[in-house]
Design an enzyme around this catalytic site. Structure first.
Site, PDB file in Angstrom:
ATOM      1  N   HIS A 239       0.878  -1.184   0.000  1.00 24.21           N
ATOM      2  CA  HIS A 239       0.000   0.000   0.000  1.00 24.21           C
ATOM      3  C   HIS A 239       0.913   1.231   0.000  1.00 24.21           C
ATOM      4  CE1 HIS A 239      -3.502   2.387   0.563  1.00 24.21           C
ATOM      5  NE2 HIS A 239      -3.792   2.137   1.826  1.00 24.21           N
TER       6      HIS A 239
ATOM      7  N   HIS B 211      -1.803  -2.283  -9.646  1.00 25.55           N
ATOM      8  CA  HIS B 211      -2.857  -1.716  -8.800  1.00 25.55           C
ATOM      9  C   HIS B 211      -4.043  -2.661  -8.790  1.00 25.55           C
ATOM     10  CE1 HIS B 211      -5.706   1.206  -7.159  1.00 25.55           C
ATOM     11  NE2 HIS B 211      -4.639   1.819  -6.718  1.00 25.55           N
TER      12      HIS B 211
ATOM     13  N   ASP C  74       2.769   5.876  -6.443  1.00 28.51           N
ATOM     14  CA  ASP C  74       3.963   5.816  -5.588  1.00 28.51           C
ATOM     15  C   ASP C  74       5.261   5.815  -6.393  1.00 28.51           C
ATOM     16  OD1 ASP C  74       2.622   5.735  -3.107  1.00 28.51           O
ATOM     17  OD2 ASP C  74       2.060   3.657  -3.511  1.00 28.51           O
TER      18      ASP C  74
END
Ligand code: COA
Length: 374
Positions: A221, A260, A311
């Site tokens: 995450h 994802h 990210d």
């Protein structure tokens, strides 16, 4: 009832929300109906925080009041500040964030009151104080003097000020603001669902956010932005990137910052963040990470058809801004507090205890023998 197991709740719709909508089919993300990239272009982070928490974009007066309130709540209690100075210097800042919010819960006069008004008062305090607590640890662990917050600075400017003792160029602050906007909210991701699950037992907001921070820490995450930087540091220079990524894929390694659960053909937040990563790299006159970024991305798409998630660009952007790598996920926290809080308030308003079922596969019914018979 079907006995089919949906591991990881894959594809399961568990509730309704008005906070945000993720649309992988058109590669779009909206907060309260506004496209995230439009918000990045036209708003500062405080406006988006207000939007997420209140449902509407603020007018000038509303923004002014919101900012005043946030700035007024920045100061930490003496106890919390003293505790932070005593935290182990090697502690991960995500654990510091988790513990700091937990301590705020001990101190908050509204802890037991879960009414919408009390929840909003608590949100403002958690939102304002968490960056201050993190910045205090940023400096105290290096043996540097803690810098108190400054009330004439915006949320982002103040964070730089408290970490580094100065506010960088406007463009750098804007890039940071954009990263906070993109990190602010993303529907029923694992940390938000954790916050909602904790809330569903009618527990309080400090507990829910503490749990959400623990959830965000994991490398699958929020922790991925730190892992991306570790990966780039391992690659070291653009000339090594091609060989490195091909070897990682040959070894069937998970490449951090890619993939994802919801987006399968690209994360809607990446193009905007990639643009600001480029701007920061240009200002810092350091193109090395951009080159590594592009090579690894190309191979991931060519060989696996797996696209980067948000990210991937935030990791090297925060590095170029000067932040320690283990502070990347805590930066995510200071922004996502807004999304978590909106979901906690929404869950309280139409609560149903979250309690799924499990398919039992342990021993069948057995007889308990006395101790001397076993
Ligand atoms: N690197 C290499 N392979 C990847 C990958 C990655 N980052 N992400 C997914 N895959 C592969 C899986 O190995 C799997 O392959 P298989 O079908 O041959 O076993 C396939 O793609 C499906 O992935 P899966 O892990 O089942 O999808 P998911 O929806 O459960 O997982 C993530 C999503 C985010 C957990 C996963 O993509 C991942 O671990 N990414 C890296 C961590 C990360 O960046 N997290 C931040 C998310 S915002």
């Amino acid at each position: 009832m079907s006995d089919e197991i949906k591991k990881g709740l894959l594809g399961i719709i568990v509730d309704e929300t008005e906070v945000s909508k993720v649309m992988p089919e058109i590669n779009s993300l909206t907060y309260r109906g506004y496209a995230a990239q439009d918000l990045c272009a036209k708003c500062k982070f405080e406006e988006v925080a207000y939007l997420i928490l209140n449902g509407e974009l603020p007018n000038k007066k509303q923004l002014n009041n919101f900012e005043k309130q946030e700035r007024k709540e920045r100061k930490l209690s003496k106890t919390l500040l003293e505790d932070i100075k005593k935290f182990p210097k090697k502690a991960h800042p995500m654990d510091v964030a988790r513990t700091a919010v937990s301590i705020m819960g001990l101190e908050d006069k509204d802890t037991k009151d879960n009414s919408p008004k009390a929840n909003m008062r608590k949100v403002m305090r958690i939102f304002a104080k968490t960056p201050v607590a993190l910045a205090a640890f940023y400096r105290s662990r290096k043996g540097q003097k803690i810098i108190p917050p400054k009330n004439n600075l915006s949320f982002s400017e103040n964070f730089f000020h408290m970490c580094f003792g100065k506010v960088p160029d406007k463009e750098i602050v804007k890039a940071f603001d954009v990263s906070l906007i993109l990190y602010a909210e993303h529907s029923f991701n694992v940390s938000t669902f954790t916050a909602r699950t904790i809330t569903s037992s009618l527990s309080d907001i400090h507990g829910a956010i503490t749990g959400a921070i623990a959830s965000l820490k994991g490398p699958l995450h929020g922790g991925a932005n730190e892992e991306v930087m570790h990966m780039m540091n391992k690659i070291k220079k653009p000339e090594n990137a091609l060989q490195w990524i091909n070897k990682a894929l040959d070894n069937k390694d998970v490449v951090m910052g890619f993939g994802h659960r919801v987006y399968k053909s690209g994360d809607s937040r990446v193009p905007t963040m990639r643009e600001y990563f480029g701007k920061v790299a240009k200002i810092k006159k350091d193109k090395k990470f951009e080159k590594i970024y592009d090579i690894v991305e190309k191979v991931m798409i060519d060989r696996k058809n797996i696209h980067p998630n948000v990210d991937y660009p935030t990791g090297p952007t925060y590095h170029l801004m000067g932040f320690d790598t283990d502070f990347f996920t805590p930066i995510f926290v200071i922004s996502r507090i807004t999304g978590w809080s909106a979901h906690i308030i929404e869950q309280h308003a139409a609560n149903k205890l979250i309690r799924p079922l499990a398919s039992y596969k342990g021993n069948q019914h057995r007889k308990v023998l006395q101790l001397n018979q076993r």
